[in-house]
Scaffold this motif. Sequence first.
Motif, PDB file in Angstrom:
ATOM      1  N   SER A  85       1.852  -3.055  -4.102  1.00 54.12           N
ATOM      2  CA  SER A  85       0.538  -2.423  -4.144  1.00 54.12           C
ATOM      3  C   SER A  85      -0.319  -2.880  -2.971  1.00 54.12           C
ATOM      4  O   SER A  85      -0.160  -3.982  -2.445  1.00 54.12           O
ATOM      5  N   GLY A  86      -1.259  -2.035  -2.577  1.00 58.99           N
ATOM      6  CA  GLY A  86      -2.198  -2.413  -1.531  1.00 58.99           C
ATOM      7  C   GLY A  86      -3.335  -3.269  -2.023  1.00 58.99           C
ATOM      8  O   GLY A  86      -3.999  -3.945  -1.223  1.00 58.99           O
ATOM      9  N   ASN A  87      -3.599  -3.270  -3.331  1.00 63.35           N
ATOM     10  CA  ASN A  87      -4.624  -4.153  -3.874  1.00 63.35           C
ATOM     11  C   ASN A  87      -4.158  -5.599  -3.727  1.00 63.35           C
ATOM     12  O   ASN A  87      -3.034  -5.932  -4.130  1.00 63.35           O
ATOM     13  N   PRO A  88      -4.969  -6.491  -3.160  1.00 63.02           N
ATOM     14  CA  PRO A  88      -4.502  -7.856  -2.874  1.00 63.02           C
ATOM     15  C   PRO A  88      -3.960  -8.589  -4.096  1.00 63.02           C
ATOM     16  O   PRO A  88      -2.908  -9.235  -4.018  1.00 63.02           O
ATOM     17  N   GLY A  89      -4.659  -8.513  -5.229  1.00 60.47           N
ATOM     18  CA  GLY A  89      -4.188  -9.207  -6.418  1.00 60.47           C
ATOM     19  C   GLY A  89      -2.865  -8.674  -6.909  1.00 60.47           C
ATOM     20  O   GLY A  89      -1.960  -9.433  -7.285  1.00 60.47           O
ATOM     21  N   ALA A  90      -2.715  -7.349  -6.905  1.00 56.78           N
ATOM     22  CA  ALA A  90      -1.467  -6.740  -7.345  1.00 56.78           C
ATOM     23  C   ALA A  90      -0.344  -7.016  -6.350  1.00 56.78           C
ATOM     24  O   ALA A  90       0.815  -7.227  -6.738  1.00 56.78           O
ATOM     25  N   CYS A  91      -0.662  -7.035  -5.068  1.00 58.70           N
ATOM     26  CA  CYS A  91       0.315  -7.376  -4.035  1.00 58.70           C
ATOM     27  C   CYS A  91       0.829  -8.795  -4.240  1.00 58.70           C
ATOM     28  O   CYS A  91       2.038  -9.068  -4.164  1.00 58.70           O
ATOM     29  N   PHE A  92      -0.084  -9.698  -4.515  1.00 58.08           N
ATOM     30  CA  PHE A  92       0.242 -11.116  -4.745  1.00 58.08           C
ATOM     31  C   PHE A  92       1.187 -11.275  -5.933  1.00 58.08           C
ATOM     32  O   PHE A  92       2.230 -11.938  -5.848  1.00 58.08           O
ATOM     33  N   VAL A  93       0.853 -10.632  -7.047  1.00 57.76           N
ATOM     34  CA  VAL A  93       1.692 -10.712  -8.242  1.00 57.76           C
ATOM     35  C   VAL A  93       3.050 -10.069  -7.980  1.00 57.76           C
ATOM     36  O   VAL A  93       4.098 -10.623  -8.334  1.00 57.76           O
ATOM     37  N   GLY A 125       0.809  -1.209   0.000  1.00 57.04           N
ATOM     38  CA  GLY A 125       0.000   0.000   0.000  1.00 57.04           C
ATOM     39  C   GLY A 125       0.841   1.257   0.000  1.00 57.04           C
ATOM     40  O   GLY A 125       2.044   1.256   0.292  1.00 57.04           O
ATOM     41  N   GLY A 126       0.201   2.370  -0.387  1.00 61.45           N
ATOM     42  CA  GLY A 126       0.849   3.672  -0.328  1.00 61.45           C
ATOM     43  C   GLY A 126       1.855   3.945  -1.412  1.00 61.45           C
ATOM     44  O   GLY A 126       2.697   4.835  -1.271  1.00 61.45           O
ATOM     45  N   VAL A 127       1.796   3.200  -2.547  1.00 65.86           N
ATOM     46  CA  VAL A 127       2.800   3.394  -3.598  1.00 65.86           C
ATOM     47  C   VAL A 127       2.215   4.017  -4.863  1.00 65.86           C
ATOM     48  O   VAL A 127       2.914   4.171  -5.857  1.00 65.86           O
ATOM     49  N   SER A 128       0.954   4.370  -4.835  1.00 65.01           N
ATOM     50  CA  SER A 128       0.343   4.942  -6.025  1.00 65.01           C
ATOM     51  C   SER A 128       0.584   6.456  -6.055  1.00 65.01           C
ATOM     52  O   SER A 128       1.566   6.948  -5.510  1.00 65.01           O
ATOM     53  N   VAL A 129      -0.329   7.214  -6.666  1.00 65.65           N
ATOM     54  CA  VAL A 129      -0.116   8.650  -6.819  1.00 65.65           C
ATOM     55  C   VAL A 129      -1.207   9.448  -6.119  1.00 65.65           C
ATOM     56  O   VAL A 129      -1.480  10.591  -6.457  1.00 65.65           O
ATOM     57  N   GLY A 130      -1.844   8.829  -5.126  1.00 64.90           N
ATOM     58  CA  GLY A 130      -2.865   9.535  -4.364  1.00 64.90           C
ATOM     59  C   GLY A 130      -2.255  10.568  -3.437  1.00 64.90           C
ATOM     60  O   GLY A 130      -1.051  10.570  -3.152  1.00 64.90           O
ATOM     61  N   ASP A 131      -3.086  11.449  -2.919  1.00 61.43           N
ATOM     62  CA  ASP A 131      -2.614  12.518  -2.041  1.00 61.43           C
ATOM     63  C   ASP A 131      -2.084  11.987  -0.718  1.00 61.43           C
ATOM     64  O   ASP A 131      -1.363  12.690  -0.012  1.00 61.43           O
ATOM     65  N   LEU A 141      15.521   2.073  -6.742  1.00 56.91           N
ATOM     66  CA  LEU A 141      15.756   1.180  -7.879  1.00 56.91           C
ATOM     67  C   LEU A 141      14.751   1.438  -8.991  1.00 56.91           C
ATOM     68  O   LEU A 141      15.095   1.507 -10.151  1.00 56.91           O
ATOM     69  N   PHE A 142      13.493   1.553  -8.621  1.00 55.67           N
ATOM     70  CA  PHE A 142      12.432   1.891  -9.564  1.00 55.67           C
ATOM     71  C   PHE A 142      11.165   2.173  -8.773  1.00 55.67           C
ATOM     72  O   PHE A 142      11.027   1.738  -7.619  1.00 55.67           O
ATOM     73  N   ASN A 143      10.241   2.909  -9.394  1.00 54.97           N
ATOM     74  CA  ASN A 143       8.952   3.147  -8.740  1.00 54.97           C
ATOM     75  C   ASN A 143       7.774   3.026  -9.703  1.00 54.97           C
ATOM     76  O   ASN A 143       6.670   3.482  -9.395  1.00 54.97           O
ATOM     77  N   ARG A 144       8.021   2.392 -10.827  1.00 57.55           N
ATOM     78  CA  ARG A 144       6.924   2.056 -11.735  1.00 57.55           C
ATOM     79  C   ARG A 144       7.411   0.974 -12.684  1.00 57.55           C
ATOM     80  O   ARG A 144       8.506   1.062 -13.241  1.00 57.55           O
ATOM     81  N   VAL A 145       6.591  -0.065 -12.872  1.00 60.04           N
ATOM     82  CA  VAL A 145       6.966  -1.201 -13.700  1.00 60.04           C
ATOM     83  C   VAL A 145       5.903  -1.406 -14.771  1.00 60.04           C
ATOM     84  O   VAL A 145       4.703  -1.237 -14.520  1.00 60.04           O
ATOM     85  N   SER A 146       6.329  -1.779 -15.955  1.00 65.01           N
ATOM     86  CA  SER A 146       5.396  -1.984 -17.059  1.00 65.01           C
ATOM     87  C   SER A 146       4.699  -3.327 -16.902  1.00 65.01           C
ATOM     88  O   SER A 146       4.992  -4.303 -17.606  1.00 65.01           O
ATOM     89  N   MET A 147       3.753  -3.379 -15.961  1.00 62.26           N
ATOM     90  CA  MET A 147       3.031  -4.616 -15.675  1.00 62.26           C
ATOM     91  C   MET A 147       1.647  -4.280 -15.155  1.00 62.26           C
ATOM     92  O   MET A 147       1.398  -3.207 -14.609  1.00 62.26           O
TER      93      MET A 147
END
Length: 470
Positions: free
Chosen positions: A360-368, A277-283, A334-340
Motif C-alpha cells: 500500500s502507499g499509505n505509510p502505516g499499511a506499507c510498514f505492516v 502505492g497503486g494497488v487499491s481500486v482507484g481509477d 499470488l493474491f491481490n487482497r488480504v484479510s488484514m
Amino acid sequence: MDYSSGSGEYKKDGRWKRRVLPVAEAQRRVLLLAAARRTASELTPLAACGGRRLAESLRATSDWPPFARAGLDGYAVRAADTALASPQAPATLRVVDSVAAGGLASATITPGTAARIMTGAAVPEGADAVVMLEQTAEAAAGGEPAARMVRIAAAASPGQHVAPRGEEFRLGSPIVEAGELLAPGHVALLGTFGYAAVPVYKRPRVAIFATGSELLPVEAPLVPGRIRDSNSAMVDALVRECGAEPLMCGTLPDDPVALRAALAEASERAELIVTTGGVSVGDYDAMAELLRELEAWEEAGSSYSADEGLEEVHTDSTGVAEASGRGGQGSMLLFNRVSMRPGSPTSAALLNGRLVLALSGNPGACFVGFELFAGPALRAMQGAASPDLPSIKAVLGEDYSKGSPHTRYVRAKLRFGEDGRVYADAARFGKSSMMASLAESDGFAVIPSGSRGAAAGELVQVLLLKRFYS
C-alpha cells in the motif's frame, strides 16, 4: 460497490474481482516462492560475516578445549595431596614447574608436587585440579627456597578449575547450523575453529519503486496536492534491516506502460521487487491494473494446497517453478487482497520469474505489509528456518473497540507492569495513513476479526519488530 465476506470477492463497476485471502495463506504462498528462490552462497572473510546468514552447517575442527585448561591463576595439583588441607593445617607441596598460557609443562606432577599455572594454560600431566592463587602462600621447608614450595590452605576436588578437553565441543560436532543469523558469538566460535572464510548466503537485491504521480522527491519543496516520497527510504531501511541490498529505483507515474517496462528492467537486476502505492481500486492505480492482467494462482493449477508446508520446497526448489506453469520464468498472481487491516490491498505476484510484492502507499499499511510479507520473504531467501516475525503474548492495556471482518495489526508499545506481565498499548496515530507512531512501535498487537475488537486485560499475540529485541 458490493463486498461479501462470504464469497471473498470485491467488485467495482464490474472491473474488479478480488479474492480475499487470510493472512496465513497469503504468507504461505509468498514463502513458497521465496524459499524456492534462495540466493546462492559465497565465501566472506570471518571479520565480515557478522549479520549474514550461514549457507551451510559448520562443524568443530577439533575438540574444544583442545587440552585440559586452567580456569584461573594458581597451582596445578593432585587433589589427593590437598585432601586434608585447611587454613590451620595447610598442605605443603614442592613446586616443580611454572606454566604460562601458550606453553607446556616440562615436568609431570607426582605425589607431593605442584606447578604454578596461569589462566588458559595447559594443565600438566598428573595434575587433576587447580587451586586459586588466593588460597596459597609461598613457603620454605627443608632447605628449599620459598619460591620452590607452596602452602595450600584449602582442599581441592578433582576437576576443580580445570576445563577438560572437549568440554564444549567434540571434533565433528555441529557449531552453527545453516540459515542461522551470525551474531558476534558465532563469529568467535568460527574463528576458534579456524574458519577464516565463511560460507554465507548472498544478500538478495531488492528493487524499490514508489508509484504515484502525486509523489515528490524528498529534497523537493512541497506544492499543493503533492507529497514527498517517504515510503522508498523507509523500505530501503527495512530491506537493510533484513540483511538484503536495496536498489532505489525512484518513483513512477500512474502509467501502466511505464510501470510494466520498469518492472521488466528491474527483474534483470533484483531477486525481489517491492512497490508501494497503486494497488487499491482507484481509477489511476496502475499497479493493480497490471496485476489484474495476470493469471491467478488458482487458475494456474498450483499443486500446492493450504495444508502443505515448506519442506518440499526446501528439498526440491523446482516444484514451485513447475507450479507456475512457466518453468519459473513466467508470471502469476499470488493474491491481490488480504484479510488484514491496515493494508488489505497488499498484493503479490511472480513476474518474469521474480517475486513482486506490491504494498500500500499509505505509510502505516506499507510498514505492516513489509513486515508481514517482504521481511519473511527476504529471510527465507537467505535460508532462515523460521522467517516469520517472533511473537509473544501480552495483556492489552486498553480497550480496542474497532471491530472488523479482517484481522487487525495494531502498532503497539510494550511495557512491563508491576505484576510482572507484559502489556501492549495501542500507539497513538495508528491509522494506515499516519506515520507518527512508526518509529516508536515495538510490535503489532494482533486483533482477530470480529465485531467487537478486544477488551483491556485480554491476552493478545504481539508480533515483535526488530527494533524491540535488537
